[in-house]
Enzyme design. Sequence first.
Site, PDB file in Angstrom:
ATOM      1  N   ASP A  99      29.226  40.196  50.913  1.00  0.00           N
ATOM      2  CA  ASP A  99      30.625  39.855  51.234  1.00  0.00           C
ATOM      3  C   ASP A  99      31.547  41.019  50.866  1.00  0.00           C
ATOM      4  OD1 ASP A  99      30.622  39.587  48.488  1.00  0.00           O
ATOM      5  OD2 ASP A  99      31.528  37.585  48.454  1.00  0.00           O
ATOM      6  N   SER A 100      30.965  42.098  50.314  1.00  0.00           N
ATOM      7  CA  SER A 100      31.705  43.356  50.131  1.00  0.00           C
ATOM      8  C   SER A 100      32.233  43.854  51.471  1.00  0.00           C
ATOM      9  CB  SER A 100      30.802  44.417  49.500  1.00  0.00           C
ATOM     10  OG  SER A 100      29.578  44.520  50.189  1.00  0.00           O
TER      11      SER A 100
ATOM     12  N   GLU B 120      26.717  33.854  43.683  1.00  0.00           N
ATOM     13  CA  GLU B 120      27.192  34.418  42.412  1.00  0.00           C
ATOM     14  C   GLU B 120      27.332  33.302  41.388  1.00  0.00           C
ATOM     15  OE1 GLU B 120      30.809  36.655  42.922  1.00  0.00           O
ATOM     16  OE2 GLU B 120      29.972  37.867  44.543  1.00  0.00           O
TER      17      GLU B 120
ATOM     18  N   GLU C 181      25.099  42.863  37.863  1.00  0.00           N
ATOM     19  CA  GLU C 181      26.159  43.812  38.244  1.00  0.00           C
ATOM     20  C   GLU C 181      27.027  44.200  37.050  1.00  0.00           C
ATOM     21  OE1 GLU C 181      28.349  42.998  41.823  1.00  0.00           O
ATOM     22  OE2 GLU C 181      29.835  44.554  41.387  1.00  0.00           O
TER      23      GLU C 181
END
Length: 264
Positions: free
Chosen positions: A43-44, A114, A181
């Site tokens: 989704d970046s 996430e 991350e």
Amino acid sequence: MLTIQDLWKKKAEGRKITMLTAYDYAFARIVDEAGIDVILVGDSLGMVVQGKENTLSVTMDEMLYHTAMVSRATKNAMVIGDMPYLSYQISVEMAVRNAGRFIKEAGAHAVKVEGGSEVIPQVKAMVKAEIPVLGHVGLTPQAILRMGGFRVQGRTEEQRKRIIEDSLLLQEAGAFAIVLEAIPMDLAKEITEKLSIPTIGIGAGPYCDGQVLVLHDILGLFERFTPRFVKRYANLKEEALKAILAYKKEVEEGLFPAEEQSFR
Ligand code: KIV
């Protein structure tokens, strides 16, 4: 096509897993041809393709549109669709339905979510519905409003404990691998040693079982900001600019099209 079992085998044999993002047919072809193990349709894309400030406004329809393009381009890599903000947090049923759309409509082989303990019911339900799930802990960009920006996580004892617990919970819930991350490398090492499933690091140091980066970052196509963990391997913006300027000049000077680009 690369399978989950291939990824597990890589971890077992100490061979690194390679992952990159891609968002369209042309780039996915190149990433696949390079032999990258996993293509993440992240989704970046909200930031590097759509030019938004963050990933929060990305929709399911946009993710499916991009994932389908990537799936069509890919012969060998595993394709993972990134579930956008609020496509899985609201309810377990909604999460399974949306995850299923990545598989049924967009040709993905797995989805990524996430979060830790708060998404465990969703992960369990997806796995039960035969949808492979990649977890993602540490800096989770869909939580930037709570985190106060794109900040390294796991520097306090409390955060550290939580990230380890979340990773273990995701493994127990059936996630086949976990993205770590922006966490300190010793924490990533500890998690990688504790888990039997692979860890894929982004800004998590060298001890993870694999690495992932955003394609536009490594190719020099996203300039707005460059996190410290990014390494730029090319400057495609400069190359593209050179080509476009050459085209413009030739059109303006009447040099393009020449005989060989014209019909009789
Ligand atoms: O959206 C994304 O591209 C990601 C990766 C960078 C892990 O979540």
